[in-house]
Design a protein around this motif. Structure first.
Motif, mmCIF file in Angstrom:
data_model
loop_
_atom_site.group_PDB
_atom_site.id
_atom_site.type_symbol
_atom_site.label_atom_id
_atom_site.label_comp_id
_atom_site.label_asym_id
_atom_site.label_seq_id
_atom_site.Cartn_x
_atom_site.Cartn_y
_atom_site.Cartn_z
ATOM 1 N N PRO B 28 0.884 -1.234 0.101
ATOM 2 C CA PRO B 28 -0.094 -0.025 0.102
ATOM 3 C C PRO B 28 0.965 1.269 -0.093
ATOM 4 O O PRO B 28 2.002 1.241 0.492
ATOM 5 N N HIS B 29 0.491 2.237 -0.549
ATOM 6 C CA HIS B 29 1.115 3.610 -0.560
ATOM 7 C C HIS B 29 1.164 4.000 0.693
ATOM 8 O O HIS B 29 0.201 3.872 1.371
ATOM 9 N N ASP B 32 -1.798 6.171 1.680
ATOM 10 C CA ASP B 32 -2.935 5.243 1.969
ATOM 11 C C ASP B 32 -3.061 4.738 3.262
ATOM 12 O O ASP B 32 -3.979 5.146 3.945
ATOM 13 N N GLU B 35 -4.001 7.596 5.545
ATOM 14 C CA GLU B 35 -5.225 7.946 5.624
ATOM 15 C C GLU B 35 -6.072 6.810 6.398
ATOM 16 O O GLU B 35 -7.186 7.016 7.021
#
Lengths: 262, 262
Positions: B28-29, B32, B35
């Motif tokens: 996952p970035h 991300d 968030e």
DNA sequence: TAGTGGTCTAGACCACTTC
DNA sequence: AAGTGGTCTAGACCACTAA
């Protein structure tokens, strides 16, 4: 352009290597370097963390960051297994696991616990046993003085060691000549062995036990010990601080064309 | 209570090991995860950095963070030096430096440069030469396919290799049988050797060359090769990504009491 | 231009040690 | 209480890649 924290780390590392910051000495406090304009607290901290991962310093809350004593590299050669040392010698205990450093053995340089357990996968494979077969495990933390150097866990087949002092759960070294001598007395003279080495990151437990810096690596050594007829009488796993050891092996260049056929 | 970044790193590492994040797949970035409530950007980044230092992932700006392909551990045993392979075989090049993996040799899997230089300290010591004595250095980057596996720098004494194809500065492998074959043809048959291993942090150059993660370690191998009369005909330094190799050595337990006196 | 990882800051707060 | 290293945040900005 290297990042600021890397440049700071390199600068400090250089000063450690030249002896400007001597072993045991405190590095400047993080907040002092912040005040000196080396960057924010996070930046300086990143530099210190890098030095720790490289094994150059150790940090602890409340104390500070000190340059780690760099013990001379231990060179482990196969002569440490010399039969004369454990068979004929009268030196006390686990000589084969220590470096012939000229220092006399001190009590308390080894702690050991012995237990009977179901063989883990690697162990079972080494002995060619089923995975739930019982084995004896002898776990040791070897120190030189007050400094731990490595852990060593030896596994034995019950029928080889039952009734010997190797499985005596009394803490302390295995006695004169160490484990190989016990096997010898029980009729199993070790003849040849295989050592396999690989490196990996240390687990948190190992980091604490061996007094490593966070992120330091260890070398895991697997030793399989055979008698002359090929019976495996010991399988041992050692975990060594990667920066503190060098291993050396002498061997003849093999020539499969000249091996005698069986 | 482990820090948040450590817990996140462990969680991701676990998912990598179970295959939930497969090799080559993107993690996952960072933003991300921020968030998703895994912490601030710095915290998530710290976790990613830890994974990189452990050799599990590689990150690059613009792309993302991907799970590193974990090539099977190469096991290096002394049979890789088998005389039959380089003396009698007609395989092409540097067999002794590769693992007998069943793959046929591909062109372009090795780059080499040869130069004449003043002996560095270690090299001079290995050959028992003065420090400014001339030696030939043969530097190679060994790849398997497009993936670099290790570097290997061999040093030779000029009188052993002058005029042979070993010192031909043409890029490319040393030809049939590799360096040992060249020495053999020149009248220097290798007989025995010593290998010494130690681990250390990779230099920035090595990190780039071997495509390592920042903070990864390497194993440095020093090989000293002798003829039967004890002459040193090659000294070589190998630098291997620590996670990608295991070394194994078989040897007889020495017995100094039984050695024949000289 | 948009999106990625990487660096850096200022500051708050925590954990631990010593006084 | 004071001082140490360690964690975490919010946000700004940079370096690099790809479309």
């Amino acid at each position: 352009m290297a990042p600021k924290w890397r440049e700071l780390a390199d600068k400090l590392a250089e000063r450690i290597r030249t002896g400007e910051y001597a072993a045991g000495q405190q590095l400047p406090h993080i907040r002092d370097l912040v005040e000196a304009g080396e960057g924010s607290k996070s930046t300086v901290h990143a530099a210190y963390k890098a030095l720790e991962a490289e094994g150059l310093v150790t940090s602890s809350r409340g104390h500070g960051t000190v340059v780690r004593r760099q013990p001379p590299l231990k060179r482990l050669g196969i002569t440490r297994y010399d039969k004369a040392k454990w068979r004929d010698g009268d030196e006390v205990a686990f000589i084969a696991d220590r470096v012939a450093s000229g220092r006399t053995h001190q009590r308390g340089e080894q702690t050991q616990t012995v237990s009977r357990m179901a063989a883990p996968a690697i162990v079972a494979s080494a002995f060619d046993l089923a995975e739930d077969a019982p084995v004896y495990a002898r776990v040791r933390l070897i120190k030189e003085g007050s400094r731990p150097t490595h852990t060593l866990t030896s596994y034995y087949r019950p029928e080889h060691v039952e009734g010997t002092r190797l499985v005596d759960p009394t803490p302390g070294p295995a006695g004169r000549g160490g484990g190989f001598r016990v096997l010898y007395d029980a009729g199993y003279e070790i003849d040849h062995m295989r050592e396999e080495l690989r490196a990996r990151v240390a687990t948190p437990e190992e980091t604490a036990l061996l007094q490593l810096g966070a992120g330091e690596w260890v070398v895991e050594l697997h030793r399989t010990v055979y008698t002359a007829d090929g019976t495996v009488v010991e399988f041992a796993v050692g975990v060594h601080a990667a920066t503190r050891f060098a291993w050396s092996y002498d061997f003849a260049v093999p020539d499969s064309a000249q091996e005698d056929p069986r």
